[in-house]
Motif scaffolding. Structure first.
Motif, short mmCIF file in Angstrom:
data_model
loop_
_atom_site.label_atom_id
_atom_site.label_comp_id
_atom_site.label_asym_id
_atom_site.label_seq_id
_atom_site.Cartn_x
_atom_site.Cartn_y
_atom_site.Cartn_z
N LYS A 168 21.32 41.58 46.66
CA LYS A 168 22.12 42.17 45.58
C LYS A 168 23.57 42.23 46.06
O LYS A 168 23.84 42.71 47.15
N GLN A 169 24.47 41.70 45.24
CA GLN A 169 25.88 41.68 45.61
C GLN A 169 26.73 42.01 44.39
O GLN A 169 26.55 41.42 43.33
N LYS A 170 27.64 42.96 44.55
CA LYS A 170 28.54 43.31 43.45
C LYS A 170 29.59 42.22 43.28
O LYS A 170 30.13 41.70 44.26
N GLY A 171 29.86 41.90 42.03
CA GLY A 171 30.93 40.96 41.72
C GLY A 171 32.26 41.68 41.67
O GLY A 171 32.33 42.88 41.43
N ILE A 172 33.31 40.93 41.90
CA ILE A 172 34.66 41.49 41.89
C ILE A 172 35.17 41.56 40.45
O ILE A 172 35.11 40.59 39.71
N VAL A 173 35.66 42.74 40.08
CA VAL A 173 36.28 42.93 38.76
C VAL A 173 37.79 42.87 38.96
O VAL A 173 38.34 43.54 39.82
N ASN A 174 38.43 42.00 38.17
CA ASN A 174 39.89 41.86 38.24
C ASN A 174 40.39 41.35 36.89
O ASN A 174 39.63 41.34 35.91
N GLU A 175 41.63 40.90 36.83
CA GLU A 175 42.20 40.47 35.56
C GLU A 175 41.48 39.26 34.97
O GLU A 175 41.48 39.05 33.76
N ASN A 176 40.81 38.45 35.81
CA ASN A 176 40.08 37.28 35.33
C ASN A 176 38.60 37.56 35.09
O ASN A 176 37.92 36.78 34.43
#
Length: 161
Positions: A140-148
């Motif tokens: 399980k790995q969290k994805g990066i939340v950013n402007e894209n």
């Protein structure tokens, strides 16, 4: 190894009018990394949704009931039985959609690679119900939340028990 690879929203939605209901570059990069140099299997509608035709550096196979279907640079197979024979020697095979193809292989799939998006979208295609009691979460790995990448998401891998 036969695996499913897909992204879904909170309601198990996977498609809208032949396309993804979201734009999530992190998930597209993950998809490319996982499937690179491997075999991918999809239905005809999923193939038509690919913006540039067959995906490069992958063996592209389309499963279709249409025995007359011919596609450039793609293997077309008309039955589950023929498909299983065709991929018997492949080390890693990823079914990437659509829902009817996923449903046909629920009993054979060994791994589930799912991107879970913490949002609700509008769409018309849902992932078939999977009984997760037959699988264990192995990564399980969290994805990066950013402007894209606007929505919280996680990459999860399950293995059949």
């Amino acid at each position: 190894m036969l695996a499913f690879l897909w992204a879904e929203d909170q309601n198990h939605l996977i498609g809208q009018a032949g396309h993804l209901p979201w734009h999530l570059p992190n998930d597209l990069q993950y998809f490319k990394k996982v499937t690179w140099n491997h075999t991918i299997i999809m239905g005809h509608k999923t193939f038509l949704s690919l913006p540039h035709g067959p995906l490069p550096r992958r063996r592209n196979i389309v499963l279709s009931h249409n025995t007359q279907l011919q596609l450039s640079n793609v293997e077309v197979v008309c039955s589950k039985e023929l498909l299983l024979k065709l991929i018997a020697q492949d080390s890693q095979v990823f079914i990437i959609g659509g829902s009817q193809v996923f449903a046909q292989f629920l009993d054979e799939v060994e791994y589930l690679y799912v991107t879970k998006i913490a949002h609700q979208f509008v769409g018309d295609v849902y992932m078939p119900q999977i009984d997760y009691c037959h699988f264990k979460l192995v990564q399980k790995q969290k994805g990066i939340v950013n402007e894209n990448n606007a929505w919280t998401h996680e990459f999860m891998i399950y293995q059949r028990l």
